[in-house]
Design a protein around this motif. Sequence first.
Motif, PDB file in Angstrom:
ATOM      1  N   SER A 311      37.492  18.717  27.426  1.00 19.24           N
ATOM      2  CA  SER A 311      36.422  19.583  28.424  1.00 19.24           C
ATOM      3  C   SER A 311      35.694  18.539  26.929  1.00 19.24           C
ATOM      4  CB  SER A 311      36.916  20.992  26.615  1.00 19.24           C
ATOM      5  OG  SER A 311      37.025  21.556  25.911  1.00 19.24           O
ATOM      6  N   ASN A 312      34.572  19.235  27.148  1.00 14.56           N
ATOM      7  CA  ASN A 312      33.207  18.187  26.361  1.00 14.56           C
ATOM      8  C   ASN A 312      31.673  19.630  27.404  1.00 14.56           C
ATOM      9  OD1 ASN A 312      30.505  16.646  27.651  1.00 14.56           O
ATOM     10  ND2 ASN A 312      31.268  15.664  25.469  1.00 14.56           N
ATOM     11  N   SER A 313      31.187  19.765  26.407  1.00 16.30           N
ATOM     12  CA  SER A 313      29.852  20.746  26.320  1.00 16.30           C
ATOM     13  C   SER A 313      28.925  20.393  27.871  1.00 16.30           C
ATOM     14  CB  SER A 313      28.760  21.625  25.730  1.00 16.30           C
ATOM     15  OG  SER A 313      28.022  19.976  24.852  1.00 16.30           O
ATOM     16  N   GLU A 314      28.883  19.138  28.217  1.00 20.01           N
ATOM     17  CA  GLU A 314      27.850  18.553  29.586  1.00 20.01           C
ATOM     18  C   GLU A 314      28.829  18.399  30.295  1.00 20.01           C
ATOM     19  OE1 GLU A 314      24.961  16.148  28.267  1.00 20.01           O
ATOM     20  OE2 GLU A 314      25.908  15.764  26.542  1.00 20.01           O
ATOM     21  N   GLU A 317      35.251  21.061  32.264  1.00 19.75           N
ATOM     22  CA  GLU A 317      36.652  21.395  31.272  1.00 19.75           C
ATOM     23  C   GLU A 317      37.081  20.596  32.469  1.00 19.75           C
ATOM     24  OE1 GLU A 317      38.746  24.285  29.200  1.00 19.75           O
ATOM     25  OE2 GLU A 317      39.317  24.979  30.930  1.00 19.75           O
TER      26      GLU A 317
END
Length: 399
Positions: A311-314, A317
Amino acid sequence: MAPAFRRSRRSTRTTATAAATAVLVLGAAGCAIDLSDWRPGGPEPSPSPTPVSAGPILESALDALAELPAVQLTGQFAPAGDEEEAPVQTDLTVTDTGAALGTFQTADGDARYMEVDRKLFIDAGDGYWLDQGVFNPDSDSYADHWVRVGHSALGLDPGGALTPSALSDILRARAPEGESEAVEEKLAGTVAYRVDLSGGKVWVTKDEPHTLIRMQVEELAPEDGGLATRIEADFAAPDTAAVEKVYDDLAAIAEDDLGSARDSRIEVQWEDEGEMSCQTGGKCTISGTVRDVGGGSGEATVLVRMDGTFSNSELGEKKCSKTGRLKAGGTVELACSTDYELAPSTNPQSYEVSGNRLLSTRALSGDAKDAIVGLVKEQREATLEGGAQASPEASPSGN
């Protein structure tokens, strides 16, 4: 039983970052037991002091038992030789192919169990599993799934000892030697003959054709050895409709539920903290090693599954999964990957991607589940046609 403690599901989180170059970059590098007190409403005193020869009566009843397409048993069982283990109430139907479907009582109420192709599964609530002391990473989900177990976990071997033909052979081997007598007793208001066996008793209808109606055995085990159970049970011969329903229910369970069934036969845990790496362009991999931590032995093999999440905020997922086979006492390495598929850019950018892994078990592969469904249908036809005396092998075998 061993004290039971809930162990929460474990996951391992790692983080990996790196700078971009020409394109975007993600990541970085037995005792004899008297069973007489088990018999609520047990035999009344003999209505007649006149004994008869036990041999022909017993032989006739066991011959009839061996020819049945299925047998229904209602009674109690417990591990042989363990006087401290309270007997468990059960209602069970076992077919001539070794397919079995039954219920047993737990503190939470009725639980179910089934067996096909010598593979045994239990469907029970949280309280039952907590009492078993099973500490797998996915054991907190056992109440939501059928769970594969060894016969010792249930304390009963239906497919090995309770098919009509197998049970007939086992009881025949315990028949009294030489001249022996059968004594009349009233059993639930019915006059029956009691025959004393080696390590047990059976009751047979007085009227012909002689039919087995109750057994009481201190150590019931398959003829080739294995799990021994003390058991008392009443017998009934289910009709064709009841046999058909057992097979139909088994097929429905196999089709709908066994694909997600868990496996408690081996205690598994992560051996390491795991590794995670991401490559230029967005491909990320997570891995780890799984070990049997229960000191298991024997030939059991369990399917272990790793579910990875990145996962990465930008970027969002991504998920992946990998399944491997873990043999008792061994280890297996698991790794799975996903790809963010980032396009090349003249303005490279780095992202921090986090990952975690979740370990669980599976009782059957997809192919093995499909094989069981097919086998149940084949056994149904064989039983109804009257030609089944042994269970054919499912293919593929094992998981």
